[in-house]
Design a protein around this motif. Structure first.
Motif, PDB file in Angstrom:
ATOM      1  N   GLY A   1       0.778  -1.221   0.000  1.00 41.41           N
ATOM      2  CA  GLY A   1       0.000   0.000   0.000  1.00 41.41           C
ATOM      3  C   GLY A   1       0.813   1.276   0.000  1.00 41.41           C
ATOM      4  O   GLY A   1       0.247   2.368   0.130  1.00 41.41           O
ATOM      5  N   ASP A   2       2.123   1.163  -0.145  1.00 38.02           N
ATOM      6  CA  ASP A   2       2.972   2.352  -0.142  1.00 38.02           C
ATOM      7  C   ASP A   2       2.828   3.101  -1.471  1.00 38.02           C
ATOM      8  O   ASP A   2       2.311   2.561  -2.450  1.00 38.02           O
ATOM      9  N   SER A   3       3.339   4.311  -1.498  1.00 36.27           N
ATOM     10  CA  SER A   3       3.262   5.120  -2.727  1.00 36.27           C
ATOM     11  C   SER A   3       4.464   4.895  -3.636  1.00 36.27           C
ATOM     12  O   SER A   3       4.512   5.447  -4.739  1.00 36.27           O
ATOM     13  N   GLU A   4       5.452   4.101  -3.190  1.00 34.35           N
ATOM     14  CA  GLU A   4       6.648   3.826  -3.974  1.00 34.35           C
ATOM     15  C   GLU A   4       6.775   2.324  -4.237  1.00 34.35           C
ATOM     16  O   GLU A   4       6.319   1.512  -3.447  1.00 34.35           O
ATOM     17  N   PRO A   5       7.401   1.930  -5.348  1.00 35.27           N
ATOM     18  CA  PRO A   5       7.653   0.503  -5.588  1.00 35.27           C
ATOM     19  C   PRO A   5       8.528  -0.087  -4.477  1.00 35.27           C
ATOM     20  O   PRO A   5       9.316   0.622  -3.846  1.00 35.27           O
ATOM     21  N   CYS A   6       8.392  -1.380  -4.264  1.00 37.12           N
ATOM     22  CA  CYS A   6       9.155  -2.033  -3.208  1.00 37.12           C
ATOM     23  C   CYS A   6       9.512  -3.456  -3.639  1.00 37.12           C
ATOM     24  O   CYS A   6       8.743  -4.112  -4.348  1.00 37.12           O
ATOM     25  N   VAL A   7      10.677  -3.933  -3.204  1.00 35.97           N
ATOM     26  CA  VAL A   7      11.127  -5.293  -3.520  1.00 35.97           C
ATOM     27  C   VAL A   7      10.666  -6.230  -2.408  1.00 35.97           C
ATOM     28  O   VAL A   7      10.813  -5.941  -1.223  1.00 35.97           O
ATOM     29  N   LEU A   8      10.115  -7.380  -2.807  1.00 37.66           N
ATOM     30  CA  LEU A   8       9.617  -8.383  -1.877  1.00 37.66           C
ATOM     31  C   LEU A   8      10.240  -9.733  -2.203  1.00 37.66           C
ATOM     32  O   LEU A   8      10.214 -10.177  -3.350  1.00 37.66           O
ATOM     33  N   SER A   9      10.798 -10.398  -1.189  1.00 38.84           N
ATOM     34  CA  SER A   9      11.114 -11.824  -1.293  1.00 38.84           C
ATOM     35  C   SER A   9      10.414 -12.515  -0.132  1.00 38.84           C
ATOM     36  O   SER A   9      10.306 -11.961   0.957  1.00 38.84           O
ATOM     37  N   HIS A  10       9.910 -13.715  -0.374  1.00 35.00           N
ATOM     38  CA  HIS A  10       9.130 -14.409   0.651  1.00 35.00           C
ATOM     39  C   HIS A  10       9.202 -15.909   0.420  1.00 35.00           C
ATOM     40  O   HIS A  10       9.556 -16.383  -0.659  1.00 35.00           O
ATOM     41  N   ALA A  11       8.850 -16.666   1.485  1.00 30.89           N
ATOM     42  CA  ALA A  11       8.879 -18.126   1.383  1.00 30.89           C
ATOM     43  C   ALA A  11       7.952 -18.730   2.416  1.00 30.89           C
ATOM     44  O   ALA A  11       7.729 -18.156   3.498  1.00 30.89           O
ATOM     45  N   LEU A  12       7.393 -19.878   2.084  1.00 33.98           N
ATOM     46  CA  LEU A  12       6.709 -20.754   3.025  1.00 33.98           C
ATOM     47  C   LEU A  12       7.689 -21.892   3.310  1.00 33.98           C
ATOM     48  O   LEU A  12       7.839 -22.818   2.515  1.00 33.98           O
ATOM     49  N   HIS A  13       8.380 -21.777   4.443  1.00 31.84           N
ATOM     50  CA  HIS A  13       9.570 -22.568   4.771  1.00 31.84           C
ATOM     51  C   HIS A  13       9.140 -23.870   5.457  1.00 31.84           C
ATOM     52  O   HIS A  13       9.300 -24.047   6.670  1.00 31.84           O
ATOM     53  N   ALA A  14       8.589 -24.808   4.699  1.00 31.54           N
ATOM     54  CA  ALA A  14       7.958 -26.000   5.283  1.00 31.54           C
ATOM     55  C   ALA A  14       8.976 -27.059   5.684  1.00 31.54           C
ATOM     56  O   ALA A  14       9.852 -27.433   4.901  1.00 31.54           O
ATOM     57  N   TYR A  15       8.818 -27.549   6.922  1.00 33.84           N
ATOM     58  CA  TYR A  15       9.606 -28.660   7.455  1.00 33.84           C
ATOM     59  C   TYR A  15       8.751 -29.928   7.369  1.00 33.84           C
ATOM     60  O   TYR A  15       7.783 -30.086   8.129  1.00 33.84           O
TER      61      TYR A  15
ATOM     62  N   GLY B   1       4.295 -26.548  -5.356  1.00 33.92           N
ATOM     63  CA  GLY B   1       4.440 -25.100  -5.288  1.00 33.92           C
ATOM     64  C   GLY B   1       3.817 -24.370  -6.448  1.00 33.92           C
ATOM     65  O   GLY B   1       3.992 -23.148  -6.573  1.00 33.92           O
ATOM     66  N   GLY B   2       3.084 -25.071  -7.312  1.00 29.96           N
ATOM     67  CA  GLY B   2       2.388 -24.415  -8.418  1.00 29.96           C
ATOM     68  C   GLY B   2       3.332 -23.596  -9.274  1.00 29.96           C
ATOM     69  O   GLY B   2       4.410 -24.049  -9.663  1.00 29.96           O
ATOM     70  N   ASP B   3       2.938 -22.353  -9.554  1.00 29.10           N
ATOM     71  CA  ASP B   3       3.735 -21.500 -10.430  1.00 29.10           C
ATOM     72  C   ASP B   3       4.678 -20.583  -9.656  1.00 29.10           C
ATOM     73  O   ASP B   3       5.163 -19.584 -10.194  1.00 29.10           O
ATOM     74  N   ASN B   4       4.981 -20.905  -8.387  1.00 30.71           N
ATOM     75  CA  ASN B   4       5.975 -20.124  -7.656  1.00 30.71           C
ATOM     76  C   ASN B   4       7.311 -20.170  -8.395  1.00 30.71           C
ATOM     77  O   ASN B   4       7.669 -21.189  -8.994  1.00 30.71           O
TER      78      ASN B   4
ATOM     79  N   PHE C   1      13.481 -34.445   9.606  1.00 34.67           N
ATOM     80  CA  PHE C   1      12.822 -33.492   8.703  1.00 34.67           C
ATOM     81  C   PHE C   1      13.681 -33.243   7.475  1.00 34.67           C
ATOM     82  O   PHE C   1      14.889 -33.443   7.459  1.00 34.67           O
ATOM     83  N   VAL C   2      13.007 -32.755   6.440  1.00 36.29           N
ATOM     84  CA  VAL C   2      13.662 -32.116   5.307  1.00 36.29           C
ATOM     85  C   VAL C   2      12.793 -30.924   4.932  1.00 36.29           C
ATOM     86  O   VAL C   2      11.568 -31.006   4.950  1.00 36.29           O
ATOM     87  N   ALA C   3      13.442 -29.801   4.665  1.00 34.79           N
ATOM     88  CA  ALA C   3      12.703 -28.591   4.292  1.00 34.79           C
ATOM     89  C   ALA C   3      12.629 -28.500   2.769  1.00 34.79           C
ATOM     90  O   ALA C   3      13.651 -28.502   2.091  1.00 34.79           O
ATOM     91  N   VAL C   4      11.400 -28.449   2.255  1.00 40.25           N
ATOM     92  CA  VAL C   4      11.133 -28.177   0.835  1.00 40.25           C
ATOM     93  C   VAL C   4      10.199 -26.986   0.825  1.00 40.25           C
ATOM     94  O   VAL C   4       9.054 -27.077   1.278  1.00 40.25           O
ATOM     95  N   GLU C   5      10.664 -25.858   0.318  1.00 41.03           N
ATOM     96  CA  GLU C   5      10.015 -24.575   0.531  1.00 41.03           C
ATOM     97  C   GLU C   5       9.521 -23.956  -0.775  1.00 41.03           C
ATOM     98  O   GLU C   5      10.197 -24.043  -1.806  1.00 41.03           O
ATOM     99  N   ALA C   6       8.368 -23.323  -0.703  1.00 40.23           N
ATOM    100  CA  ALA C   6       7.864 -22.498  -1.804  1.00 40.23           C
ATOM    101  C   ALA C   6       8.399 -21.092  -1.614  1.00 40.23           C
ATOM    102  O   ALA C   6       8.319 -20.543  -0.511  1.00 40.23           O
ATOM    103  N   ALA C   7       8.939 -20.481  -2.669  1.00 36.14           N
ATOM    104  CA  ALA C   7       9.617 -19.206  -2.474  1.00 36.14           C
ATOM    105  C   ALA C   7       9.660 -18.364  -3.741  1.00 36.14           C
ATOM    106  O   ALA C   7       9.462 -18.850  -4.854  1.00 36.14           O
ATOM    107  N   ALA C   8       9.945 -17.068  -3.510  1.00 37.16           N
ATOM    108  CA  ALA C   8      10.339 -16.134  -4.561  1.00 37.16           C
ATOM    109  C   ALA C   8      11.434 -15.284  -3.947  1.00 37.16           C
ATOM    110  O   ALA C   8      11.179 -14.507  -3.028  1.00 37.16           O
TER     111      ALA C   8
END
Length: 296
Positions: free
Chosen positions: A160-174, A239-242, A266-273
């Motif tokens: 919702g900011d007035s300027e562009p912003c860089v985003l990286s994110h992940a669903l870090h599943a164990y 992870g579909g089209d991630n 465990f093994v972590a297989v994560e969805a991410a950008a």
């Protein structure tokens, strides 16, 4: 020393499943109730088709078990007094790993350290639906969960900011497994990416197996099959089209408050950008990350 030489039978002999299952019990037809455990406020989900546990801190799904199956998610039995909970599906947001400019800011962002608000919860014959929300400055992020015979998570960010912003994110599943040295990951054949341990490009050739640690970021989403012959099951992670799939395990390197035997489970297989596939959001633009899992 390789993981295969470690003697993973110690953990198998313990007979442990999720440490959170002791909190769950029949609740007179009420699918949702609140509890407290190790200083965290938890939402317990008990439904005929599944059971689950969420933490208000991080809006984090810590435990998910479809009816008739073992737990799909691994969670550490001991949690730090302050800080993030290791296990389940932590939300890494709005950056992944270390912040590119601020060294003192938390690893993997603010989301997993913040208290989220439960804005919706519903139960029907097929399972439950929940929505957790976090608002930070000009950002609004929601985690939508559908749980029943399978697990579906969607992380939606509204900028919702007035300027562009860089985003990286992940669903870090164990993902909960019998022994990391004995499982194989299928579906990544030919995928290119970066081996963060080696600091070099990589390309997967056939089945991925973890002998002593792994931290690879592949430039591919889609389906990964975790094949676990000791437990006779296959976990399908989609992870579909991630843009990215991350595979991680610390190998012989210790991780805080987690015993050697516990860490084999465990093994972590994560969805991410992330990295070169991070998103630049214009004002008012949304971003979405999806993760789906079931037992085949």
């Amino acid at each position: 020393m390789s993981l295969a030489a470690s003697g993973g039978s110690e953990r198998a002999a313990s007979g442990l499943d999720s440490p959170l299952e002791a909190l769950l019990r029949p609740s007179a037809g009420q699918p949702f109730r609140w509890s407290e455990h190790q200083g965290r406020e938890l939402l317990l989900v008990e439904h005929p088709r599944c059971q689950a546990v969420f933490s208000r801190q991080g809006g984090q799904l810590l435990h998910f078990r479809p009816r008739g199956e073992r737990s799909l998610l691994w969670c550490a039995s001991r949690w730090p007094r302050i800080g993030s909970i290791r296990g389940g599906v932590p939300v890494c947001w709005p950056w992944f790993g270390r912040h590119p400019m601020e060294s003192g800011w938390p690893h993997h962002g603010w989301a997993r350290l913040s208290d989220w608000r439960l804005v919706d919860k519903q139960s029907c014959a097929s399972g439950v639906r929940l929505c957790w929300r976090l608002e930070l400055h000009d950002w609004l992020v929601e985690l939508e969960a559908e749980l029943g015979d399978e697990m579906r998570l969607q992380l939606r960010t509204r900028h919702g900011d007035s300027e562009p912003c860089v985003l990286s994110h992940a669903l870090h599943a164990y993902w909960r497994i019998s022994d990391v040295a004995r499982v194989g990951l299928l579906g990544m054949d030919g995928a290119e990416g970066t081996d963060l341990l080696a600091g070099a490009p990589c390309q997967q050739d056939g089945e991925l197996r973890i002998l002593d640690g792994c931290h690879k970021v592949f430039r591919r989403g889609g389906r990964v099959i975790i094949q676990d012959p000791d437990w006779g099951r296959r976990i399908r992670v989609d992870g579909g089209d991630n843009p990215n799939t991350v595979v991680w395990h610390p190998g012989t390197r210790p991780i805080g408050d987690v015993s050697w035997a516990e860490g084999l489970g465990f093994v972590a297989v994560e969805a991410a950008a992330l990295g070169g596939d991070s998103l630049t959001l214009a004002p008012g633009e949304d971003a979405c990350l999806r993760l789906r899992a079931s037992v085949e």
